[in-house]
Design a protein around this motif. Structure first.
Motif, PDB file in Angstrom:
ATOM      1  N   LYS A  33       0.827  -1.206   0.000  1.00 25.19           N
ATOM      2  CA  LYS A  33       0.000   0.000   0.000  1.00 25.19           C
ATOM      3  C   LYS A  33       0.868   1.265   0.000  1.00 25.19           C
ATOM      4  O   LYS A  33       0.600   2.219  -0.730  1.00 25.19           O
ATOM      5  N   ILE A  34       1.923   1.265   0.802  1.00 23.85           N
ATOM      6  CA  ILE A  34       2.844   2.408   0.854  1.00 23.85           C
ATOM      7  C   ILE A  34       3.540   2.585  -0.489  1.00 23.85           C
ATOM      8  O   ILE A  34       3.628   3.698  -1.022  1.00 23.85           O
ATOM      9  N   LEU A  35       4.034   1.494  -1.067  1.00 22.51           N
ATOM     10  CA  LEU A  35       4.748   1.600  -2.338  1.00 22.51           C
ATOM     11  C   LEU A  35       3.827   2.042  -3.473  1.00 22.51           C
ATOM     12  O   LEU A  35       4.272   2.731  -4.396  1.00 22.51           O
ATOM     13  N   ASP A  36       2.547   1.679  -3.417  1.00 16.68           N
ATOM     14  CA  ASP A  36       1.583   2.187  -4.399  1.00 16.68           C
ATOM     15  C   ASP A  36       1.439   3.700  -4.283  1.00 16.68           C
ATOM     16  O   ASP A  36       1.388   4.407  -5.285  1.00 16.68           O
ATOM     17  N   GLU A  37       1.367   4.200  -3.041  1.00 17.12           N
ATOM     18  CA  GLU A  37       1.278   5.648  -2.830  1.00 17.12           C
ATOM     19  C   GLU A  37       2.537   6.349  -3.315  1.00 17.12           C
ATOM     20  O   GLU A  37       2.468   7.408  -3.933  1.00 17.12           O
ATOM     21  N   VAL A  38       3.694   5.759  -3.040  1.00 14.60           N
ATOM     22  CA  VAL A  38       4.967   6.363  -3.440  1.00 14.60           C
ATOM     23  C   VAL A  38       5.087   6.411  -4.961  1.00 14.60           C
ATOM     24  O   VAL A  38       5.614   7.374  -5.522  1.00 14.60           O
ATOM     25  N   SER A  39       4.569   5.394  -5.643  1.00 12.31           N
ATOM     26  CA  SER A  39       4.657   5.384  -7.109  1.00 12.31           C
ATOM     27  C   SER A  39       3.856   6.527  -7.734  1.00 12.31           C
ATOM     28  O   SER A  39       4.148   6.940  -8.849  1.00 12.31           O
ATOM     29  N   LYS A  40       2.885   7.066  -7.003  1.00 17.82           N
ATOM     30  CA  LYS A  40       2.091   8.196  -7.490  1.00 17.82           C
ATOM     31  C   LYS A  40       2.697   9.537  -7.077  1.00 17.82           C
ATOM     32  O   LYS A  40       2.286  10.579  -7.577  1.00 17.82           O
ATOM     33  N   ALA A  41       3.651   9.512  -6.167  1.00 17.45           N
ATOM     34  CA  ALA A  41       4.255  10.747  -5.663  1.00 17.45           C
ATOM     35  C   ALA A  41       5.290  11.272  -6.650  1.00 17.45           C
ATOM     36  O   ALA A  41       5.964  10.504  -7.334  1.00 17.45           O
ATOM     37  N   ARG A  42       5.410  12.576  -6.711  1.00 20.63           N
ATOM     38  CA  ARG A  42       6.408  13.176  -7.592  1.00 20.63           C
ATOM     39  C   ARG A  42       7.780  13.196  -6.938  1.00 20.63           C
ATOM     40  O   ARG A  42       8.793  13.106  -7.623  1.00 20.63           O
ATOM     41  N   PHE A  43       7.817  13.346  -5.626  1.00 20.11           N
ATOM     42  CA  PHE A  43       9.081  13.459  -4.917  1.00 20.11           C
ATOM     43  C   PHE A  43       9.107  12.477  -3.756  1.00 20.11           C
ATOM     44  O   PHE A  43       8.125  12.327  -3.047  1.00 20.11           O
ATOM     45  N   TYR A  44      10.249  11.836  -3.573  1.00 19.01           N
ATOM     46  CA  TYR A  44      10.415  10.940  -2.431  1.00 19.01           C
ATOM     47  C   TYR A  44      11.896  10.802  -2.107  1.00 19.01           C
ATOM     48  O   TYR A  44      12.758  11.107  -2.931  1.00 19.01           O
ATOM     49  N   VAL A  62      13.547   3.824   5.745  1.00 19.56           N
ATOM     50  CA  VAL A  62      12.429   4.754   5.879  1.00 19.56           C
ATOM     51  C   VAL A  62      12.265   5.522   4.577  1.00 19.56           C
ATOM     52  O   VAL A  62      13.249   5.882   3.930  1.00 19.56           O
ATOM     53  N   ILE A  63      11.020   5.761   4.197  1.00 23.49           N
ATOM     54  CA  ILE A  63      10.747   6.541   2.999  1.00 23.49           C
ATOM     55  C   ILE A  63       9.933   7.770   3.386  1.00 23.49           C
ATOM     56  O   ILE A  63       9.068   7.699   4.258  1.00 23.49           O
ATOM     57  N   GLN A  64      10.266   8.887   2.774  1.00 23.60           N
ATOM     58  CA  GLN A  64       9.532  10.137   2.974  1.00 23.60           C
ATOM     59  C   GLN A  64       9.081  10.587   1.597  1.00 23.60           C
ATOM     60  O   GLN A  64       9.871  10.603   0.651  1.00 23.60           O
ATOM     61  N   TYR A  65       7.797  10.927   1.472  1.00 23.71           N
ATOM     62  CA  TYR A  65       7.278  11.294   0.160  1.00 23.71           C
ATOM     63  C   TYR A  65       6.176  12.331   0.285  1.00 23.71           C
ATOM     64  O   TYR A  65       5.585  12.510   1.345  1.00 23.71           O
ATOM     65  N   LEU A  66       5.927  13.013  -0.811  1.00 22.36           N
ATOM     66  CA  LEU A  66       4.902  14.043  -0.864  1.00 22.36           C
ATOM     67  C   LEU A  66       3.628  13.435  -1.434  1.00 22.36           C
ATOM     68  O   LEU A  66       3.608  12.962  -2.568  1.00 22.36           O
ATOM     69  N   SER A  67       2.572  13.422  -0.631  1.00 24.89           N
ATOM     70  CA  SER A  67       1.287  12.886  -1.077  1.00 24.89           C
ATOM     71  C   SER A  67       0.286  14.027  -1.236  1.00 24.89           C
ATOM     72  O   SER A  67       0.625  15.192  -1.048  1.00 24.89           O
ATOM     73  N   ASP A  68      -0.948  13.674  -1.554  1.00 23.00           N
ATOM     74  CA  ASP A  68      -2.000  14.686  -1.708  1.00 23.00           C
ATOM     75  C   ASP A  68      -2.283  15.433  -0.410  1.00 23.00           C
ATOM     76  O   ASP A  68      -2.728  16.576  -0.433  1.00 23.00           O
TER      77      ASP A  68
END
Length: 88
Positions: A33-44, A62-68
């Motif tokens: 679920k996290i990796l699906d969200e990250v694949s939609k993020a522009r920056f991580y 740890v991953i940090q990413y920009l979501s909606d």
């Protein structure tokens, strides 16, 4: 829980069964679920560190990413190596 099934009501989870459910069912689901969200993020960004606790080396990823909804941080993997020794 009135809506729980009779199977769920009779299920007992000790340490071994609880660990198996967490590691083999829940962790893969939430990681996907996290990796699906990250694949939609522009920056991580991905970061990791290593530390020793006794004779075990631990490495969290740890991953940090920009979501909606803003910046999110999630743990995507946690490795433990009991064969590693801390040498000063």
């Amino acid at each position: 829980f009135e809506s729980s099934s009779t199977v769920a009501k009779s299920l007992l989870c000790a340490k071994t069964k609880s660990r198996a459910i967490a590691c083999n069912v829940l962790a893969p689901y939430f990681t996907c679920k996290i990796l699906d969200e990250v694949s939609k993020a522009r920056f991580y960004s991905i970061s990791f560190d290593a530390s020793n606790k006794g004779n075990t080396k631990t490495c969290p990823f740890v991953i940090q990413y920009l979501s909606d909804v803003g910046v999110k941080r999630d743990l995507i993997n946690f490795l433990e190596d009991s064969r590693e020794a801390a040498l000063d």
